[in-house]
Design an enzyme around this catalytic site. Structure first.
Site, PDB file in Angstrom:
ATOM      1  N   PHE A 124       0.881  -1.181   0.000  1.00 54.63           N
ATOM      2  CA  PHE A 124       0.000   0.000   0.000  1.00 54.63           C
ATOM      3  C   PHE A 124       0.908   1.216   0.000  1.00 54.63           C
ATOM      4  O   PHE A 124       1.636   1.444   0.980  1.00 54.63           O
ATOM      5  CB  PHE A 124      -0.846  -0.062   1.271  1.00 54.63           C
ATOM      6  N   LEU A 126       1.123   4.944   0.119  1.00 50.53           N
ATOM      7  CA  LEU A 126       0.486   6.237   0.399  1.00 50.53           C
ATOM      8  C   LEU A 126       1.529   7.253   0.887  1.00 50.53           C
ATOM      9  O   LEU A 126       1.677   8.324   0.307  1.00 50.53           O
ATOM     10  CB  LEU A 126      -0.625   6.048   1.459  1.00 50.53           C
ATOM     11  N   GLY A 132       3.635  11.978   5.911  1.00 56.29           N
ATOM     12  CA  GLY A 132       3.140  10.736   6.488  1.00 56.29           C
ATOM     13  C   GLY A 132       1.753  10.993   7.041  1.00 56.29           C
ATOM     14  O   GLY A 132       0.740  10.573   6.472  1.00 56.29           O
ATOM     15  N   TRP A 159       8.488   4.049   3.319  1.00 54.13           N
ATOM     16  CA  TRP A 159       8.104   3.109   4.396  1.00 54.13           C
ATOM     17  C   TRP A 159       7.036   2.131   3.898  1.00 54.13           C
ATOM     18  O   TRP A 159       5.997   1.934   4.554  1.00 54.13           O
ATOM     19  CB  TRP A 159       7.558   3.863   5.626  1.00 54.13           C
ATOM     20  N   ARG A 271       9.788 -17.687  38.605  1.00 52.36           N
ATOM     21  CA  ARG A 271      10.940 -16.975  39.171  1.00 52.36           C
ATOM     22  C   ARG A 271      10.755 -16.750  40.675  1.00 52.36           C
ATOM     23  O   ARG A 271       9.704 -16.296  41.105  1.00 52.36           O
ATOM     24  CB  ARG A 271      11.060 -15.615  38.454  1.00 52.36           C
ATOM     25  N   GLN A 282       2.990  -8.354  45.714  1.00 50.82           N
ATOM     26  CA  GLN A 282       1.934  -7.450  45.246  1.00 50.82           C
ATOM     27  C   GLN A 282       2.434  -6.523  44.132  1.00 50.82           C
ATOM     28  O   GLN A 282       1.678  -6.184  43.214  1.00 50.82           O
ATOM     29  CB  GLN A 282       1.423  -6.633  46.423  1.00 50.82           C
ATOM     30  N   GLY A 343      16.493  -8.052  34.720  1.00 50.38           N
ATOM     31  CA  GLY A 343      17.635  -8.169  33.794  1.00 50.38           C
ATOM     32  C   GLY A 343      17.347  -9.122  32.644  1.00 50.38           C
ATOM     33  O   GLY A 343      17.780  -8.900  31.505  1.00 50.38           O
ATOM     34  N   GLU A 366      -0.178   3.287  10.042  1.00 49.29           N
ATOM     35  CA  GLU A 366      -1.631   3.405   9.788  1.00 49.29           C
ATOM     36  C   GLU A 366      -2.270   4.507  10.643  1.00 49.29           C
ATOM     37  O   GLU A 366      -3.432   4.432  11.049  1.00 49.29           O
ATOM     38  CB  GLU A 366      -2.319   2.050   9.944  1.00 49.29           C
ATOM     39  N   SER A 369      -0.654   7.748  17.031  1.00 46.06           N
ATOM     40  CA  SER A 369      -1.626   7.943  18.121  1.00 46.06           C
ATOM     41  C   SER A 369      -2.185   9.366  18.090  1.00 46.06           C
ATOM     42  O   SER A 369      -3.352   9.588  18.415  1.00 46.06           O
ATOM     43  CB  SER A 369      -0.956   7.673  19.477  1.00 46.06           C
TER      44      SER A 369
HETATM   45  N1  CAA Z   1     -13.603   7.725   5.293  1.00 44.85           N
HETATM   46  C1  CAA Z   1     -14.105   8.355   4.193  1.00 44.85           C
HETATM   47  N2  CAA Z   1     -13.847   9.660   3.903  1.00 44.85           N
HETATM   48  C2  CAA Z   1     -13.075  10.335   4.769  1.00 44.85           C
HETATM   49  C3  CAA Z   1     -12.525   9.752   5.926  1.00 44.85           C
HETATM   50  C4  CAA Z   1     -12.840   8.386   6.184  1.00 44.85           C
HETATM   51  N3  CAA Z   1     -12.351   7.764   7.286  1.00 44.85           N
HETATM   52  N4  CAA Z   1     -11.800  10.662   6.604  1.00 44.85           N
HETATM   53  C5  CAA Z   1     -11.885  11.804   5.897  1.00 44.85           C
HETATM   54  N5  CAA Z   1     -12.665  11.598   4.798  1.00 44.85           N
HETATM   55  C6  CAA Z   1     -13.047  12.595   3.787  1.00 44.85           C
HETATM   56  C7  CAA Z   1     -13.722  13.787   4.463  1.00 44.85           C
HETATM   57  O1  CAA Z   1     -15.101  13.561   4.623  1.00 44.85           O
HETATM   58  C8  CAA Z   1     -13.432  14.906   3.498  1.00 44.85           C
HETATM   59  O2  CAA Z   1     -14.344  14.851   2.432  1.00 44.85           O
HETATM   60  P1  CAA Z   1     -15.052  16.200   1.863  1.00 44.85           P
HETATM   61  O3  CAA Z   1     -13.900  17.080   1.469  1.00 44.85           O
HETATM   62  O4  CAA Z   1     -15.877  15.715   0.719  1.00 44.85           O
HETATM   63  O5  CAA Z   1     -15.832  16.762   3.002  1.00 44.85           O
HETATM   64  C9  CAA Z   1     -12.046  14.545   2.951  1.00 44.85           C
HETATM   65  O6  CAA Z   1     -11.877  13.132   3.170  1.00 44.85           O
HETATM   66  C10 CAA Z   1     -10.927  15.300   3.633  1.00 44.85           C
HETATM   67  O7  CAA Z   1     -11.032  15.045   5.021  1.00 44.85           O
HETATM   68  P2  CAA Z   1     -10.247  15.916   6.116  1.00 44.85           P
HETATM   69  O8  CAA Z   1     -10.477  17.368   5.850  1.00 44.85           O
HETATM   70  O9  CAA Z   1     -10.590  15.374   7.467  1.00 44.85           O
HETATM   71  O10 CAA Z   1      -8.729  15.573   5.708  1.00 44.85           O
HETATM   72  P3  CAA Z   1      -7.372  16.069   6.338  1.00 44.85           P
HETATM   73  O11 CAA Z   1      -6.466  16.438   5.243  1.00 44.85           O
HETATM   74  O12 CAA Z   1      -7.625  17.036   7.448  1.00 44.85           O
HETATM   75  O13 CAA Z   1      -6.742  14.692   6.917  1.00 44.85           O
HETATM   76  C11 CAA Z   1      -6.302  13.035   8.557  1.00 44.85           C
HETATM   77  C12 CAA Z   1      -7.332  13.951   7.874  1.00 44.85           C
HETATM   78  C13 CAA Z   1      -7.136  12.269   9.573  1.00 44.85           C
HETATM   79  C14 CAA Z   1      -5.200  13.772   9.273  1.00 44.85           C
HETATM   80  C15 CAA Z   1      -5.703  12.038   7.497  1.00 44.85           C
HETATM   81  O14 CAA Z   1      -4.803  12.718   6.650  1.00 44.85           O
HETATM   82  C16 CAA Z   1      -5.031  10.849   8.106  1.00 44.85           C
HETATM   83  O15 CAA Z   1      -5.677   9.875   8.502  1.00 44.85           O
HETATM   84  N6  CAA Z   1      -3.665  10.869   8.175  1.00 44.85           N
HETATM   85  C17 CAA Z   1      -2.909   9.730   8.601  1.00 44.85           C
HETATM   86  C18 CAA Z   1      -2.483   8.934   7.414  1.00 44.85           C
HETATM   87  C19 CAA Z   1      -2.081   7.549   7.781  1.00 44.85           C
HETATM   88  O16 CAA Z   1      -2.750   6.863   8.535  1.00 44.85           O
HETATM   89  N7  CAA Z   1      -0.999   7.094   7.176  1.00 44.85           N
HETATM   90  C20 CAA Z   1      -0.561   5.773   7.365  1.00 44.85           C
HETATM   91  C21 CAA Z   1       0.254   5.376   6.198  1.00 44.85           C
HETATM   92  S1  CAA Z   1      -0.135   3.839   5.567  1.00 44.85           S
HETATM   93  C22 CAA Z   1       0.756   2.710   6.422  1.00 44.85           C
HETATM   94  O17 CAA Z   1       1.185   2.909   7.520  1.00 44.85           O
HETATM   95  C23 CAA Z   1       0.844   1.442   5.669  1.00 44.85           C
HETATM   96  C24 CAA Z   1       1.830   0.457   6.036  1.00 44.85           C
HETATM   97  O18 CAA Z   1       2.703   0.138   5.275  1.00 44.85           O
HETATM   98  C25 CAA Z   1       1.623  -0.351   7.262  1.00 44.85           C
END
Ligand code: CAA
Length: 387
Positions: A124, A126, A132, A159, A271, A282, A343, A366, A369
């Site tokens: 995936f 992104l 990030g 990543w 242990r 406790q 240890g 993903e 926090s």
């Molecule tokens: N489901 C559907 N639509 C969604 C949504 C959801 N969960 N969350 C937001 N949207 C939509 C909103 O409704 C909005 O739509 P409209 O413009 O039509 O109203 C649009 O998306 C934009 O939403 P926001 O204004 O809330 O967006 P934002 O830019 O403020 O970002 C955020 C929100 C929560 C910070 C988001 O950017 C986010 O989740 N960031 C973290 C990214 C992440 O998790 N990255 C992990 C990388 S992948 C990974 O780790 C993979 C790996 O290899 C393990």
């Protein structure tokens, strides 16, 4: 209705995953971690068991179980080997799921069915070197050719879990940078592909047996038929995919936390200090009590999010709560587990130092926090009628 019992089918999936994990993963996890070795042979055995497409319908090569079954399976796999949990979660949650939900028939046939059977592995793409948490700020571009037949992709993705070993990639790239997140589109494509370079393996703190690298796109041509959904749908596809992914990571964190807790319990019973097993002290009992309570709370939050996903209602907030609580609990439990071991907790002869290192990533990938807290806050304010 609140029902705390697993169904017969969910118990069967849990027991199958547990038996596999204890036989094929647990005895080798420490060595794979030490050698940063991708467990290819073990992962190959997971496909026929349905573990690479747990909730994908059988029509598309999956096991056809529900999301709670996915959660219990993820917990078992991750308790034995968190790296394998990572490999499994990316394939199930982040690549099978978006192709299932947003792919057309041809894309499902070509990409989903083999992934769900474990014949191919997904990744995936992104995150980028420059973004990030701010996923909407993607710089990677996909420009439509003049004749409208294909896109040309340029940019670097960072990543990428499974990157070095993947056959299929769900990619996010901007087809219209002026529109920011509304200009992002999603694609699904095979690897290797001309113009795509897979970077060096990242050397990580934990989950060392899972592979992670950059993907560098240099004029990679993708036919228009590789686009998932419409142009501009990409950000929402990514966000809704991550909602499901966060349930998988919560389950992974549960598995890591449980492994650290069970190791602590066993050690505390064996242990001795001050003439008695340390389980009679406790100071140790309080740690075990906190670990057990955190695990139960995390499991209930994770089951709730999974049940909502299966009911096909929005579960964004509940998935964020589950991931936030389960991941912070896994880290806290693994940290206290080292304290119980003293240890012995700090050396590689016992498993808790690995659990401590493995737990940490669940608070980062993903969605960190901090991002989970943001998502929860936005949703609770919305529920109260706020902006
Ligand atoms: N489901 C559907 N639509 C969604 C949504 C959801 N969960 N969350 C937001 N949207 C939509 C909103 O409704 C909005 O739509 P409209 O413009 O039509 O109203 C649009 O998306 C934009 O939403 P926001 O204004 O809330 O967006 P934002 O830019 O403020 O970002 C955020 C929100 C929560 C910070 C988001 O950017 C986010 O989740 N960031 C973290 C990214 C992440 O998790 N990255 C992990 C990388 S992948 C990974 O780790 C993979 C790996 O290899 C393990």
């Amino acid at each position: 209705m609140v029902d705390f019992e697993l169904s017969e089918e969910q118990v069967m999936v849990r027991d199958m995953a547990r038996a596999f994990a204890q036989r094929e993963l647990a005895p080798f996890a420490a060595a794979w971690d030490r050698e940063s070795r991708f467990p290819a042979a073990a992962v190959a055995k997971m496909g026929p068991l349905g573990l690479m497409g747990v909730f994908v319908p059988t029509d598309w090569g999956g096991a056809g179980f529900d999301t709670v079954s996915y959660v219990v399976a993820m917990e078992e796999i991750s308790a034995a080997c968190a790296s394998t949990g990572t490999i499994m979660s990316v394939n199930n949650s982040l690549t099978c799921d978006p192709v299932l939900k947003f792919g057309d028939q041809a894309q499902k046939q070509r990409f989903l069915a083999p992934m769900a059977q474990g014949k191919t592995l997904g990744c995936f793409a992104l995150s980028e070197p420059g973004n990030g948490s701010d996923a909407g700020a993607a710089k990677c571009t996909a420009r439509l050719s003049e004749d409208g037949s294909h896109y040309v992709v340029n940019g670097t993705k960072n990543w990428i879990t499974n990157g070095p070993d993947a056959d299929t990639c769900v990619l996010f790239a901007s087809t219209n940078p002026d529109l920011k997140n509304k200009g992002i589109s999603a694609f699904v494509h095979e690897l290797p592909i001309e113009g795509l370079t897979v970077g060096a393996h990242e050397r990580k703190l934990g989950i060392k047996a899972s592979s992670t690298s950059q993907l560098v796109y240099d004029n990679v041509k993708l036919p228009v038929s590789r686009r998932l959904g419409q142009e501009g749908d990409g950000f929402k596809i990514a966000m809704s995919t991550l909602d499901g992914g966060r349930i998988g990571i919560a389950a992974q964190a549960l598995g890591i936390g449980r492994a650290a807790y069970e190791a602590s319990l066993k050690y505390a019973l064996e242990r001795e200090a001050f003439g008695q097993p340390i389980s009679r002290l406790q100071a140790i009992q309080f740690k075990l009590a906190d670990m057990a309570t955190r695990l139960d709370a995390a499991r209930l939050l994770t089951f709730r999010a999974a049940i909502l996903k299966d009911r096909k209602v929005r579960f964004t907030k509940e998935a964020a709560m589950a991931k936030l609580y389960a991941s912070e609990s896994a880290s806290a439990i693994a940290n206290q587990a080292i304290q119980v071991f003293g240890g012995n907790g700090y050396v590689e002869d016992f498993p808790v130092e690995r659990h401590f290192r493995d737990a940490r990533i669940t608070e980062i990938y993903e969605g960190t926090s901090e991002i989970q807290r943001l998502v929860i806050a936005v949703n609770v304010i919305k529920e109260l009628g706020g902006a």
